[in-house]
Design a protein around this motif. Structure first.
Motif, PDB file in Angstrom:
ATOM      1  N   GLU A 182     -11.325 -11.703  -8.300  1.00 14.46           N
ATOM      2  CA  GLU A 182     -10.472 -10.978  -9.240  1.00 14.46           C
ATOM      3  C   GLU A 182      -8.985 -11.265  -9.048  1.00 14.46           C
ATOM      4  O   GLU A 182      -8.164 -10.807  -9.841  1.00 14.46           O
ATOM      5  CB  GLU A 182     -10.713  -9.471  -9.088  1.00 14.46           C
ATOM      6  N   LEU A 183      -8.614 -12.002  -8.004  1.00 15.17           N
ATOM      7  CA  LEU A 183      -7.205 -12.172  -7.660  1.00 15.17           C
ATOM      8  C   LEU A 183      -6.564 -13.240  -8.540  1.00 15.17           C
ATOM      9  O   LEU A 183      -6.229 -14.332  -8.098  1.00 15.17           O
ATOM     10  CB  LEU A 183      -7.072 -12.554  -6.186  1.00 15.17           C
ATOM     11  N   SER A 184      -6.406 -12.947  -9.818  1.00 12.46           N
ATOM     12  CA  SER A 184      -5.819 -13.902 -10.749  1.00 12.46           C
ATOM     13  C   SER A 184      -4.628 -13.345 -11.509  1.00 12.46           C
ATOM     14  O   SER A 184      -3.894 -14.091 -12.140  1.00 12.46           O
ATOM     15  CB  SER A 184      -6.873 -14.384 -11.747  1.00 12.46           C
ATOM     16  N   ALA A 185      -4.427 -12.049 -11.474  1.00 14.46           N
ATOM     17  CA  ALA A 185      -3.310 -11.426 -12.201  1.00 14.46           C
ATOM     18  C   ALA A 185      -2.877 -10.182 -11.455  1.00 14.46           C
ATOM     19  O   ALA A 185      -3.529  -9.720 -10.509  1.00 14.46           O
ATOM     20  CB  ALA A 185      -3.729 -11.087 -13.633  1.00 14.46           C
ATOM     21  N   ALA A 186      -1.740  -9.631 -11.900  1.00  7.73           N
ATOM     22  CA  ALA A 186      -1.201  -8.446 -11.234  1.00  7.73           C
ATOM     23  C   ALA A 186      -2.151  -7.262 -11.356  1.00  7.73           C
ATOM     24  O   ALA A 186      -2.246  -6.429 -10.438  1.00  7.73           O
ATOM     25  CB  ALA A 186       0.164  -8.104 -11.830  1.00  7.73           C
ATOM     26  N   GLU A 187      -2.882  -7.169 -12.479  1.00  6.74           N
ATOM     27  CA  GLU A 187      -3.778  -6.035 -12.689  1.00  6.74           C
ATOM     28  C   GLU A 187      -4.889  -5.972 -11.647  1.00  6.74           C
ATOM     29  O   GLU A 187      -5.381  -4.892 -11.304  1.00  6.74           O
ATOM     30  CB  GLU A 187      -4.397  -6.102 -14.091  1.00  6.74           C
ATOM     31  N   SER A 188      -5.312  -7.131 -11.135  1.00  7.99           N
ATOM     32  CA  SER A 188      -6.405  -7.137 -10.164  1.00  7.99           C
ATOM     33  C   SER A 188      -6.011  -6.484  -8.847  1.00  7.99           C
ATOM     34  O   SER A 188      -6.861  -5.996  -8.104  1.00  7.99           O
ATOM     35  CB  SER A 188      -6.859  -8.580  -9.907  1.00  7.99           C
ATOM     36  N   PHE A 189      -4.709  -6.427  -8.534  1.00  7.13           N
ATOM     37  CA  PHE A 189      -4.270  -5.831  -7.270  1.00  7.13           C
ATOM     38  C   PHE A 189      -4.094  -4.317  -7.371  1.00  7.13           C
ATOM     39  O   PHE A 189      -3.724  -3.670  -6.382  1.00  7.13           O
ATOM     40  CB  PHE A 189      -2.953  -6.468  -6.815  1.00  7.13           C
ATOM     41  N   LEU A 190      -4.343  -3.745  -8.540  1.00  2.00           N
ATOM     42  CA  LEU A 190      -4.243  -2.292  -8.661  1.00  2.00           C
ATOM     43  C   LEU A 190      -5.339  -1.591  -7.864  1.00  2.00           C
ATOM     44  O   LEU A 190      -5.232  -0.385  -7.596  1.00  2.00           O
ATOM     45  CB  LEU A 190      -4.326  -1.891 -10.137  1.00  2.00           C
ATOM     46  N   LYS A 191      -6.375  -2.312  -7.495  1.00  2.00           N
ATOM     47  CA  LYS A 191      -7.445  -1.737  -6.686  1.00  2.00           C
ATOM     48  C   LYS A 191      -7.100  -1.684  -5.202  1.00  2.00           C
ATOM     49  O   LYS A 191      -7.842  -1.137  -4.399  1.00  2.00           O
ATOM     50  CB  LYS A 191      -8.726  -2.544  -6.878  1.00  2.00           C
ATOM     51  N   THR A 192      -5.973  -2.265  -4.821  1.00  3.35           N
ATOM     52  CA  THR A 192      -5.577  -2.290  -3.417  1.00  3.35           C
ATOM     53  C   THR A 192      -5.055  -0.919  -2.996  1.00  3.35           C
ATOM     54  O   THR A 192      -4.186  -0.335  -3.661  1.00  3.35           O
ATOM     55  CB  THR A 192      -4.493  -3.349  -3.178  1.00  3.35           C
ATOM     56  N   GLU A 193      -5.584  -0.424  -1.869  1.00  6.44           N
ATOM     57  CA  GLU A 193      -5.136   0.868  -1.339  1.00  6.44           C
ATOM     58  C   GLU A 193      -5.237   0.843   0.178  1.00  6.44           C
ATOM     59  O   GLU A 193      -6.213   0.355   0.748  1.00  6.44           O
ATOM     60  CB  GLU A 193      -6.003   1.994  -1.889  1.00  6.44           C
ATOM     61  N   LEU A 194      -4.205   1.337   0.846  1.00  4.95           N
ATOM     62  CA  LEU A 194      -4.187   1.448   2.305  1.00  4.95           C
ATOM     63  C   LEU A 194      -3.984   2.920   2.661  1.00  4.95           C
ATOM     64  O   LEU A 194      -2.972   3.524   2.297  1.00  4.95           O
ATOM     65  CB  LEU A 194      -3.062   0.594   2.904  1.00  4.95           C
ATOM     66  N   ARG A 195      -4.967   3.467   3.382  1.00  4.28           N
ATOM     67  CA  ARG A 195      -4.902   4.867   3.806  1.00  4.28           C
ATOM     68  C   ARG A 195      -4.733   4.919   5.317  1.00  4.28           C
ATOM     69  O   ARG A 195      -5.558   4.390   6.064  1.00  4.28           O
ATOM     70  CB  ARG A 195      -6.171   5.605   3.385  1.00  4.28           C
ATOM     71  N   LEU A 196      -3.640   5.531   5.779  1.00  3.13           N
ATOM     72  CA  LEU A 196      -3.346   5.686   7.198  1.00  3.13           C
ATOM     73  C   LEU A 196      -3.583   7.140   7.586  1.00  3.13           C
ATOM     74  O   LEU A 196      -2.792   8.025   7.204  1.00  3.13           O
ATOM     75  CB  LEU A 196      -1.901   5.277   7.497  1.00  3.13           C
TER      76      LEU A 196
END
Length: 779
Positions: A198-212
């Protein structure tokens, strides 16, 4: 005198004999004296020797008796005292070994006691999730085991089975602790990532989340310790922190930091809950910018790194590591992150115009502040980085970017279609940028001198005629629109050198030279087939090359005073390229001319050598060939009309027409028998060319203006008068031919040789007395 006598005696042998006898007598006397001294010495020594010898023998006896007593005493010591001493040493050695053994046993027992206590403390801390304490206790166990092993190795390599078992237990417990730490890490640092596909456009990175998740747990103090900090501390003690941080840094770079740099529409959103942790997510924002500005990139990156510092690294106190965790992470991600910033952000922030360079100081300041903040957060330790060096070296990067953009734009113009043309005239001028004045006083003085009328004292010039206003101006013609744009591009590029740094100016100047070198190499190759196939394009390419060569004559001179050394000393010139461009245009057009001539000759080859034209088929073939040649010339005249300069147009059409009539003249002169009917047909064909040949000269769209050039056909067609004379001869009688020869002074004699005229007479007329008389007059 004495020496002379001596020499004389010596030469006679007498002196030598006297010397020998004297020496022998002296030697005999010395021998006798020596013999007496020796006898006296012997008598004295041996008369006194006997009493001394007796005394020495008595002393020897005493020495032997004392030696015997010493041997007896030595034997007694060896048999009694030495035996007792050996027994004592053996007993001492055994006692020492026993003491060492007891010491080692005590050390091992003490270590075993500490091992047991540490393991109990370890298990208790592991159950209570006090991972730092557990890791410290395991480290204490490891140190104790190593001490035991070293002690036993020193004692003749002895090793206890118990120690091997304890070491194995320590390894098991260490792996158990690492497993628990990894499990806790997964719970405290939680990633939600998109799939790689999915890493082809900016929209695909909306699924990225980091929880500390801090994992706060109750403690004795008012500020409870963080479970995440405890896990990191334990990993550091066990030597697993670098590996864990490396994996974390790789994911952080790929799915969060690099997307924030590369995509201008992404930004990071931070959600924090006191005592529970923080959540980092990527969000979209509407923007029209294709690339993110440096200030935006720095803001986004610092937002992420500040959260990591606050929730993961800020409160750690790693006693067993040489560097803080933030430094470890910074060392791992800095090089790749800074390279991405340069490639995706700073590269596009370099201004494309020298007038914007002054505004770039803000970017340099922002980069300095960014690195300063990273040092305060302990992510960066270096004083000088590639990122800051790149930002500060803006002049070099501006020149490189400008040169690259100019070369790309120039190549696009060179590979574009060349049939889109614009008309130029002597009044046409390229828009030269306004250049700063070097010295206003000198300019004013020169202007005043120019306007001042000549005085009586001023010497008169030998030739007072002035050059025309159009001297060295280009004639009216058409060039490609892309070539005009190319010259405007070179002028704009050279204008960027004015006021630029020395390095930038030199780089831009030689980029302009490279543009012309690129044109010389690319255009003839890229458009090769079209230039050979279409006469229209060949003419335009010829004009393009002449247009460029014309401007190269003065292009360097216009900018030379404003360029740095050594360019201002004379190196800033393009004159050396002028012959190459003129040759390039000429060779291309000559190749097209040769192709047209070859096509014309091929058509004339179908005329069956213009023989036996009384046959209808032969005459039809010859007439068709002539009509095709005239049609070809008319077509070329229309194609080149208003494209080529008038003088080049007339020379080209004249050369082609001259080739056609030269071939016809040659074919007719080779005929051996021309009947009256053949002569009439040949005259008709020649007259057709004479009538319609001038009509192919159409350099201008206005028909009335073309008449001038149609009347000047003999100037451009060398064989035109010869062809007209040949047409006359084909219809003339013998007397008319003789009259036009006029004893070698008439118009016929100016165009043909006597042999050629005789051959014509023989082919046209039968063998009669009148022909013979006429032949005799052709001399």
């Amino acid at each position: 005198m004495a020496s002379f006598v001596t020499e004389v005696l010596a030469s006679s042998g007498k002196l030598e004999k006297d010397d020998l006898s004297c020496k022998i007598s002296k030697l005999s006397q010395k021998v006798e004296e020596t013999k007496d001294e020796v006898c006296d010495m012997i008598n004295k020594r041996y008369s006194e020797f006997l009493p001394s010898l007796q005394r020495a023998e008595e002393l020897m006896a005493q020495v032997a008796e004392v030696s015997k007593d010493i041997e007896m005493l030595k034997s007694c010591i060896a048999n009694e005292v030495s035996q007792d001493l050996q027994v004592a040493v053996t007993e001492y050695t055994e006692l020492k070994q026993q003491l060492e053994k007891n010491s080692i046993v005590i050390t091992v027992l003490r270590s075993l006691q500490e091992y047991d206590l540490a393991m109990e403390e370890y298990h208790r801390a592991l159950q209570e999730k006090k991972y730092t304490v557990a890791a410290e206790q395991l480290e204490k166990v490891r140190a104790g085991l190593y001490l035991c092993v070293d002690s036993l190795k020193a004692w003749k390599g002895c090793e206890l089975q118990l120690l091997r078992a304890l070491s194995s237990e320590h390894t098991v417990q260490r792996e158990n602790l690492i497993y628990h730490l990894g499990d806790e890490w997964k719970k405290l640092v939680v990633w939600k990532l998109p799939t790689s596909k999915e890493l082809s456009a900016a929209e695909s990175f909306l699924k990225t989340e980091l929880r500390l998740c801090s994992g706060m747990q109750a403690g004795d103090g008012s500020d409870p310790p963080s479970l995440l900090a405890s896990v990191l501390q334990a990993l550091a003690i066990q030597g697993q922190l670098n590996h864990k941080i490396k994996l974390f840094g790789q994911v952080l770079l790929k799915y969060m930091l690099k997307p924030l740099i590369s995509y201008s529409s992404l930004h990071v959103e931070v959600g924090e809950q006191p005592g529970q942790g923080a959540v980092l997510t990527l969000q979209l924002e509407e923007t029209s910018a294709e690339h993110t500005s440096p200030s935006q990139v720095y803001t986004r990156l610092l937002a992420v790194l500040r959260v990591l510092h606050a929730h993961m690294f800020g409160t750690l106190n790693l006693l067993f590591t040489l560097k803080k965790v933030s430094i470890v992470l910074g060392d791992m991600i800095w090089e790749e992150m800074s390279d991405c910033i340069i490639r995706e952000c700073l590269l596009y922030s370099i201004p494309s115009n020298s007038s914007q360079l002054s505004k770039y100081s803000m970017v340099i300041k922002e980069t300095e502040e960014f690195e300063k903040t990273l040092k305060e957060l302990k992510y960066l330790t270096m004083d000088s980085t590639d990122l800051l060096q790149y930002a500060r070296n803006v002049n070099s990067h501006f020149a490189s970017k400008k040169c690259q953009d100019v070369i790309v734009a120039a190549r696009n113009l060179m590979t574009s279609e060349i049939h889109n043309t614009v008309k130029i005239s002597p009044e046409s001028k390229l828009s030269l940028p306004r250049l700063p004045s070097l010295d206003s006083k000198d300019n004013a003085k020169q202007e005043a001198d120019r306007k001042r009328p000549p005085s009586a004292d001023t010497p008169a010039l030998e030739n007072e005629k002035q050059l025309g206003q159009r001297t060295l101006c280009l004639p009216v013609c058409r060039i490609s629109e892309s070539v005009q744009q190319l010259m405007e591009l070179t002028l704009a590029t050279l204008s960027e050198t004015v006021g630029s740094s020395s390095q930038c100016a030199i780089q831009l100047f030689y980029t302009v030279r490279n543009i012309f070198q690129l044109f010389y190499d690319v255009v003839p190759t890229y458009h090769k087939e079209n230039l050979l196939k279409f006469p229209h394009l060949a003419a335009i390419h010829h004009n393009n090359c002449m247009f460029i060569a014309h401007h190269l004559l003065t292009l360097g001179h216009q900018f030379r005073p404003h360029l740095p050394q050594p360019l201002s000393d004379g190196a800033a010139t393009f004159v050396d390229l002028v012959p190459s461009f003129r040759r390039l245009g000429t060779e291309c057009f000559l190749a097209q001319m040769n192709a047209q001539k070859a096509e014309m000759l091929e058509r004339l080859s179908t005329a069956r050598n213009f023989a036996n034209l009384d046959d209808d088929e032969n005459y039809s073939a010859a007439s068709k060939a002539v009509r095709q040649v005239i049609h070809q010339l008319k077509r070329l005249g229309k194609v080149w009309q208003d494209v080529l300069p008038v003088n080049i147009y007339c020379k080209a059409m004249g050369s082609l027409l001259n080739t056609a009539i030269s071939e016809i003249i040659t074919k007719i002169l080779m005929l051996e028998d021309i009947s009256t009917e053949d002569g009439d047909h040949l005259h008709t064909l020649c007259q057709t060319i004479i009538d319609e040949g001038p009509l192919v000269f159409l350099p201008l769209p206005d028909e009335n203006k073309n008449r001038k050039y149609q009347e000047e056909v003999p100037i451009y067609v060398k064989k035109w008068m010869s062809f007209k004379e040949l047409a006359i001869v084909l219809q003339a009688n013998l007397q008319e031919i003789v009259d036009r020869w006029a004893d070698g002074k008439g118009p016929l004699a100016l165009e043909f040789t006597s042999n050629e005229v005789k051959n014509l007479i023989r082919a046209l007329f039968q063998n009669t007395e009148r022909r013979a008389v006429a032949l005799t007059k052709i001399k």
